[in-house]
Design an enzyme around this catalytic site. Structure first.
Site, PDB file in Angstrom:
ATOM      1  N   ASN A   9      20.494  12.372  -4.802  1.00 56.12           N
ATOM      2  CA  ASN A   9      21.536  12.093  -5.850  1.00 56.12           C
ATOM      3  C   ASN A   9      22.448  13.476  -5.566  1.00 56.12           C
ATOM      4  OD1 ASN A   9      22.789  12.010  -8.017  1.00 56.12           O
ATOM      5  ND2 ASN A   9      21.287  12.761  -9.572  1.00 56.12           N
ATOM      6  N   LYS A  11      24.892  14.118  -7.030  1.00 57.30           N
ATOM      7  CA  LYS A  11      25.549  14.491  -8.399  1.00 57.30           C
ATOM      8  C   LYS A  11      27.360  14.851  -8.038  1.00 57.30           C
ATOM      9  CE  LYS A  11      21.243  16.439 -10.166  1.00 57.30           C
ATOM     10  NZ  LYS A  11      20.777  17.393 -10.894  1.00 57.30           N
ATOM     11  N   HIS A  93      19.414   8.991 -16.006  1.00 53.34           N
ATOM     12  CA  HIS A  93      19.309  10.381 -15.507  1.00 53.34           C
ATOM     13  C   HIS A  93      19.547  11.206 -16.652  1.00 53.34           C
ATOM     14  CE1 HIS A  93      19.766  14.298 -13.535  1.00 53.34           C
ATOM     15  NE2 HIS A  93      19.259  13.769 -12.432  1.00 53.34           N
ATOM     16  N   GLU A  95      20.876  14.016 -17.293  1.00 54.11           N
ATOM     17  CA  GLU A  95      22.100  14.480 -17.371  1.00 54.11           C
ATOM     18  C   GLU A  95      23.013  13.701 -18.172  1.00 54.11           C
ATOM     19  OE1 GLU A  95      21.755  17.354 -13.631  1.00 54.11           O
ATOM     20  OE2 GLU A  95      22.923  15.672 -13.611  1.00 54.11           O
ATOM     21  N   GLU A 165      11.253  12.559 -13.984  1.00 53.38           N
ATOM     22  CA  GLU A 165      12.206  13.849 -13.869  1.00 53.38           C
ATOM     23  C   GLU A 165      11.934  14.644 -15.092  1.00 53.38           C
ATOM     24  OE1 GLU A 165      15.459  13.642 -10.818  1.00 53.38           O
ATOM     25  OE2 GLU A 165      16.169  12.960 -12.915  1.00 53.38           O
ATOM     26  N   GLY A 171      16.672  21.250 -11.400  1.00 48.75           N
ATOM     27  CA  GLY A 171      17.544  22.639 -10.905  1.00 48.75           C
ATOM     28  C   GLY A 171      17.325  23.770 -11.419  1.00 48.75           C
ATOM     29  N   SER A 206      13.429  19.663  -8.993  1.00 50.41           N
ATOM     30  CA  SER A 206      13.269  20.728  -7.650  1.00 50.41           C
ATOM     31  C   SER A 206      12.320  20.383  -6.519  1.00 50.41           C
ATOM     32  CB  SER A 206      12.863  21.904  -8.594  1.00 50.41           C
ATOM     33  OG  SER A 206      13.877  22.359  -9.438  1.00 50.41           O
TER      34      SER A 206
END
Length: 244
Positions: A9, A11, A93, A95, A165, A171, A206
């Protein structure tokens, strides 16, 4: 037997030069796992060219609209993604959920829109740090899965991928231990019912070459959805090799 799958991904990162350089450095021939690269929308055609005629490499998208067409400025439909030979699409996701307010019900509609068009949705589920500290991880994930289960036939899960996730690990450099991740993956597989053994369940949060082998050694972890580490071609290749 479930085939290992590793998805990148990117992003909102990179440009045309980056994408070209990435694939000049990425030795796909040396990798046995199935690889999916999800670039920003403008670079899907470029990745699609790389994926052409390669059996274990597919292009994916990072999002799609739940609508097939209409006055939805800035949105992308499943049919548009198919025009550029996309095979996979990420839905839900963290985000998208946290920054753009996507609810589990909206994510479920996107899941269905993808499948009805012939795309394979990669459904992301996971808990925040606060929810984990409150010991609500399984409750949160069960509810995220239930939103999809409520509007699909049970065997439809066979035509999807699920990615666990933990939001607190995305991250941040933190990651669940392999054993912690395995416990959640095992729970997810059970929630998918009779077809659970046929569904690829990925870990994201991560993931890097240093921890990939230990994660992939777990019985219910079938690969990874990789964020930051997927921007480094050699690092991403090392993660892919760890999944074989």
């Amino acid at each position: 037997m479930r085939i290992p799958l590793v998805a990148a991904n990117w992003k909102m990162n990179g440009n045309k030069a980056f994408a070209e350089r990435f694939f000049s450095d990425f030795d796909l021939q040396a990798i046995a796992a199935h690889v999916v690269v999800c670039p920003p929308f403008p670079y899907i055609p470029l990745v699609s060219q790389v994926a052409e005629d390669r059996e274990r490499f597919s292009v994916g998208a990072q999002n799609l609209s739940q609508e097939s067409s209409g006055a939805y400025t800035g949105e992308i439909s499943a049919e548009m993604l198919l025009d550029w030979n996309a095979r996979y699409v990420i839905v839900g996701h963290s985000e998208r959920r946290s920054l753009y307010g996507e609810t589990s019900e909206l994510v479920a509609k996107k899941f269905v829109a993808a499948q009805q068009a012939g795309l394979i949705p990669i459904l992301c589920v996971g808990e925040t740090l606060q929810e984990r500290e409150q010991e609500r991880t399984l409750e949160v994930i069960a509810n995220q899965l239930k939103a999809v289960r409520d509007i699909i036939e049970s065997d439809t899960w066979k035509h999807s991928v699920v990615a666990y996730e933990p939001v607190w690990a995305i991250g941040t450099g933190k990651t669940a231990t392999p054993e912690e991740a395995q416990d959640v993956h095992q729970f997810i597989r059970g929630e998918l019912g009779n077809v659970g053994e046929q569904v690829q369940i990925l870990y994201g949060g991560s993931v890097k070459s240093a921890n990939a082998s230990a994660l992939f050694a777990q019985a219910d972890i079938d690969g990874a959805l990789v964020g930051g580490a997927s921007l480094d071609a050699k690092e991403f290749a090392a993660i892919c090799r760890a999944a074989e």
